[in-house]
Each structure stands twice: as structure tokens, then as C-alpha cells.
Design a protein around this motif. Structure first.
Motif, mmCIF file in Angstrom:
data_model
loop_
_atom_site.group_PDB
_atom_site.id
_atom_site.type_symbol
_atom_site.label_atom_id
_atom_site.label_comp_id
_atom_site.label_asym_id
_atom_site.label_seq_id
_atom_site.Cartn_x
_atom_site.Cartn_y
_atom_site.Cartn_z
ATOM 1 N N LYS A 262 -5.501 -2.882 5.379
ATOM 2 C CA LYS A 262 -4.204 -2.535 5.951
ATOM 3 C C LYS A 262 -3.232 -3.664 5.675
ATOM 4 O O LYS A 262 -3.588 -4.845 5.787
ATOM 5 C CB LYS A 262 -4.382 -2.327 7.459
ATOM 6 N N ILE B 40 -5.523 1.862 3.328
ATOM 7 C CA ILE B 40 -6.123 2.588 2.206
ATOM 8 C C ILE B 40 -7.615 2.298 2.138
ATOM 9 O O ILE B 40 -8.068 1.210 2.509
ATOM 10 C CB ILE B 40 -5.442 2.189 0.876
ATOM 11 N N ASN B 41 -8.390 3.276 1.674
ATOM 12 C CA ASN B 41 -9.830 3.113 1.501
ATOM 13 C C ASN B 41 -10.126 2.555 0.117
ATOM 14 O O ASN B 41 -9.484 2.948 -0.870
ATOM 15 C CB ASN B 41 -10.557 4.451 1.673
ATOM 16 N N THR C 117 -11.868 -0.517 4.300
ATOM 17 C CA THR C 117 -10.483 -0.093 4.507
ATOM 18 C C THR C 117 -9.621 -1.316 4.758
ATOM 19 O O THR C 117 -9.972 -2.177 5.566
ATOM 20 C CB THR C 117 -10.381 0.855 5.720
ATOM 21 N N ILE D 97 0.834 -1.202 0.000
ATOM 22 C CA ILE D 97 0.000 0.000 0.000
ATOM 23 C C ILE D 97 0.874 1.259 0.000
ATOM 24 O O ILE D 97 0.550 2.262 -0.648
ATOM 25 C CB ILE D 97 -0.946 -0.013 1.216
ATOM 26 N N SER D 98 1.983 1.209 0.696
ATOM 27 C CA SER D 98 2.876 2.370 0.759
ATOM 28 C C SER D 98 3.480 2.711 -0.594
ATOM 29 O O SER D 98 3.961 3.827 -0.795
ATOM 30 C CB SER D 98 3.990 2.117 1.771
#
Length: 440
Positions: A52, A59-60, A50, A9-10
Motif C-alpha cells: 500500500k 495492490i497484490n 499486498t 499504485i493508483s
């Protein structure tokens, strides 16, 4: 087959084409519908959630589609599930394929206990109460324990939409009861799995409002809110230990008890089994009644310390006379000199032909009236005199006024409090027992 590649996600960027992301669901909204602007008379459906994949990044995600697709998709996973998002499609992890095409679950599951916000960035319940209406309309983080979970209430709006509402009472080491209101189905389902007095919550982005009916502040779970159950943080661990301690002490039960009503206003007559049945049907509410029964347990011939006890005058918490202040951390006068009362305080059992109501509380001044003596006079009685007094009541059917309250300290979940008791008139007993038999 080539191993699946997941994008952290990052590392996500708008320029990525159809990235595949894996994570754990930490929040999820209800399905909503809107009129399709392009096609008149057709609705579009949507919901968001959401995910993780690490301690610091989440993130949504939003899904759109028709009724069947969106509702089917929403029903296929819940908060706490591990999911893979491929080409805008969300799938549950296939248990038959194991970890061949999905991330190893143990790497993700611990993330469900990590708050989505800084674990030290929260308001205590006392902070919310102290700030009052200054916080109305704001969104804040809360760390609190679950005290009780109310009944689910369903309703239909004026435009025929069905809704639901559930209220949770929270507590911490500063406030004994604070309301949290849930409207979304997903939040309600999550809350209903929790164990009161054994669950700590980190509530990120709860909306704070002033409730004019209660004349106090309330918190509400909305679409922004993410609830972390039993967070893996130092602050949550300390609160969990406190919750366990105060629950075992019975202080929370004492705090929840309603005020007594005048005895002469109590008119409903019950058998013991009917008292138990009513308590089971509505386990959160106290009620009052009359029962014609025997005192089948009256341990006034035991040690004096088990019959006569000292309680704080403010919160009714058990204390010893040698302490300087109340030891109940929830007591409003815990920082003030101790104000205490000493009186009879012993358990009694009520028995009739339908069963026994165990561990009812018999306390002063009711006990003085029933036993016919003060605590000082009682301490001067010898063992034979106490035993004779005991059997005087054990051989008689009594008319007993009781209050039935919910309790976590009793195995049955309910506890009775004797409000008045006297030897019953035989004719009155016969009349009421006949009426009770007709009701059964």
C-alpha cells in the motif's frame, strides 16, 4: 546519480514497462509449491503479498521461482516492512542508504494502521452470531479486540506436509468471546506479537464458517484476509477504550472461568511451588488440587465492606446493592432487573515450606463453612472476636482444595480459588509430605 522515480499504485497501467513501486507490506501469504508443467519432477514455488502506498490504493504482488529464491525472498521481509519493487524484484529498504533511494519511511508507516476496506464496513460479533449459518461460507470484515491467544499447534498432513494452527479469541462490546483461526505462518507470526486485551483488529475478508463441534460460528484468516492492527479509526478507538475498561474491571477473567468440579473428585496433592510451576507450564488452563498449607493471610478483621461483597448472580461481577441492573456490559442480563447475591469475598494467602500463593479468593458458601458463621452473624462480631477467629486459622496447617485459574489482574498471572478448607490431620500431612518429597 539520478533520483529514483516511483510510480504510484493508483497510476499503474499494464502498458508500463518495468515500473518501480514503493509501499508498505499490509498482508503476506505463506510459500506454496506446485509441480512444474514443463519440467517433470521439478516444483515451482510462489507466494504473494499486498503493498500500500496511500490511504486508498493497494495492490497484490506475486513472486515465482525456485525453492531457494522464493523461500529466501519470503523470509527477507514481513508485514509492516517498507519495500521497493523494481523489475519484478523485491528488496528491503537499505538502512545504510537511508531515504536517498527509497521513499521517506514516516510517509508510509502510518498506512499500516489504515484498514484496506471502508472503516465503517464491518460486522460486530453479535451480528455474526445473530446471523448464524446464513453467513457460513461468506467473506466479511470484522472489528474486534484480542481477548487471548492460544498455543501454536503443529501437525503433519497425510501427504507429509507440515502445518500449523493457532486460535485467537476475540471480543467486542456485544460478545465476550469469538474464535478466529489462523493457519498461515505469516498470520500466526503477526498474531503472536499482539498483546491480549490491548489490541484491536480490523480483519478484512475473514471467512465465516459454522463449526459443528462448537455448535457456533468461527472466523478464519485465509489468503484474502488483511489484518490491520490498532486501526486509526474512530470505531477502533472506541473499542480500544472499551477493551481497556472491561479488562481493568476483571469482567473478562470472570467470563473465562470454568465450572468447579466436586471437591471429593480432587485428589492431586501439590506443594505451593508445584502449583505455581504447573500454572506457568500451562498458563491458559485451569486445574484443581490439594495443598497442605497455612492461611498466612486472612483479613477478616478489616472493614466489613472488604470482607462481604455483592455480586451479580448471572456474571459474578461486583456491584452495589443500590443499582437497578448489572453494570457489567458483557453480562447477559445487563438490561434486566438486578439479581444479586451478598456473601464473603476476601483474599487469602496460602503458605507452606516452598513458598506462598498470594491473593487466593475465599468466597461464600465455602467461607461460611470455614469460618463457622453466616455473613449476618459475622457483622455482629466485635473487633476482638474477629481477630480471635483470624488467629484460630493462622496457627493451624489446613488441607485446602484450590482451583488455579489464569488471570490478568494478578501480577503472577494466576489466581487461586479456595473450594474447601479444614484443619489437617497431622498423620495425613506427614504421609502426603513424604510422598511429595519423593516426587521432587
Amino acid at each position: 546519480m539520478a533520483a529514483q522515480t516511483y510510480i504510484a499504485i493508483s497510476e499503474l497501467h499494464p502498458n508500463f514497462s518495468h515500473p518501480t513501486v514503493a509501499g508498505i507490506i499490509i498482508g503476506k501469504s505463506d510459500v506454496k509449491s506446485f509441480p512444474d508443467r514443463k519440467t517433470i519432477g521439478v516444483d515451482r514455488f510462489t507466494f504473494s503479498f499486498t503493498i500500500k502506498d496511500s490511504a486508498d490504493f493497494f495492490i497484490n504482488v506475486t513472486a515465482w521461482g525456485n525453492d531457494g529464491y522464493i523461500n529466501g525472498l519470503s523470509n527477507s521481509f514481513s508485514t509492516g516492512d517498507c519495500v521497493v519493487i523494481e523489475n519484478s524484484l523485491v528488496n528491503n529498504k537499505d538502512p545504510e542508504k537511508g531515504d536517498r533511494f527509497c521513499p521517506t519511511t514516516p510517509r508510509l508507516l502510518p498506512l499500516i494502521h489504515l484498514p484496506s476496506k471502508d472503516s465503517g464496513d464491518f460486522y460486530s460479533l453479535a451480528d455474526i452470531v445473530a446471523n448464524g449459518q446464513k453467513l457460513a461460507g461468506t467473506v466479511i470484515n470484522i472489528l474486534a479486540a484480542v481477548k487471548s491467544i492460544g498455543e501454536l499447534k503443529q501437525f503433519t498432513t497425510s501427504d507429509q506436509r507440515k502445518g500449523q494452527r493457532l486460535e485467537v479469541k476475540l471480543f467486542d462490546d456485544s460478545v465476550s468471546s469469538f474464535p478466529l483461526v489462523c493457519w498461515d505462518r505469516e498470520a500466526i507470526q503477526l498474531v503472536q506479537t499482539m498483546i491480549p486485551k490491548e489490541t484491536v483488529l480490523f480483519i478484512a475478508d475473514a471467512k465465516i464458517s459454522f463449526d459443528s463441534f462448537r455448535d457456533g460460528m468461527t472466523a478464519t484468516v485465509n489468503s484474502k484476509t488483511i489484518i490491520t492492527v490498532n486501526p486509526d479509526t474512530r470505531e477502533a478507538s472506541l473499542l480500544f477504550s472499551y477493551a481497556k475498561e472491561v479488562s481493568e474491571s476483571g469482567a473478562l477473567d470472570e467470563d473465562e472461568k470454568p465450572e468447579d468440579v466436586p471437591v471429593d473428585s480432587i485428589t492431586d496433592v501439590y506443594t505451593v511451588s508445584q502449583l505455581k510451576q504447573k500454572a506457568q507450564e500451562n498458563p491458559e488452563a485451569a486445574f484443581f488440587g490439594i495443598t497442605y498449607s497455612f492461611l498466612s493471610r486472612l483479613d477478616i478483621d478489616s472493614s466489613v465492606s472488604r470482607v462481604i461483597k455483592t455480586r451479580c448472580s448471572r456474571c459474578k461481577f461486583l456491584v452495589t446493592e443500590d443499582v437497578a441492573s448489572c453494570t457489567n456490559t458483557l453480562c447477559a442480563g445487563r438490561d434486566q432487573p438486578l439479581s444479586a447475591t451478598t456473601g464473603f469475598d476476601l483474599p487469602v494467602d496460602l503458605t507452606d515450606h516452598t513458598g506462598t500463593l498470594h491473593a487466593c479468593s475465599l468466597r461464600s458458601p465455602v467461607a461460611e463453612s470455614i469460618l463457622g458463621c453466616t455473613t449476618k452473624e459475622f457483622t455482629n462480631l466485635n473487633d476482638d472476636e474477629r481477630t480471635a477467629m483470624k488467629w484460630k486459622f493462622l496457627l493451624e496447617r489446613c488441607k485446602t482444595y484450590v482451583k488455579i485459574t489464569p488471570s490478568t489482574k494478578v501480577k503472577s498471572g494466576t489466581r487461586g480459588v479456595v473450594l474447601a478448607c479444614s484443619v489437617a490431620d497431622p498423620g495425613e500431612v506427614k504421609q502426603h509430605m513424604a510422598a511429595l518429597l519423593q516426587r521432587q
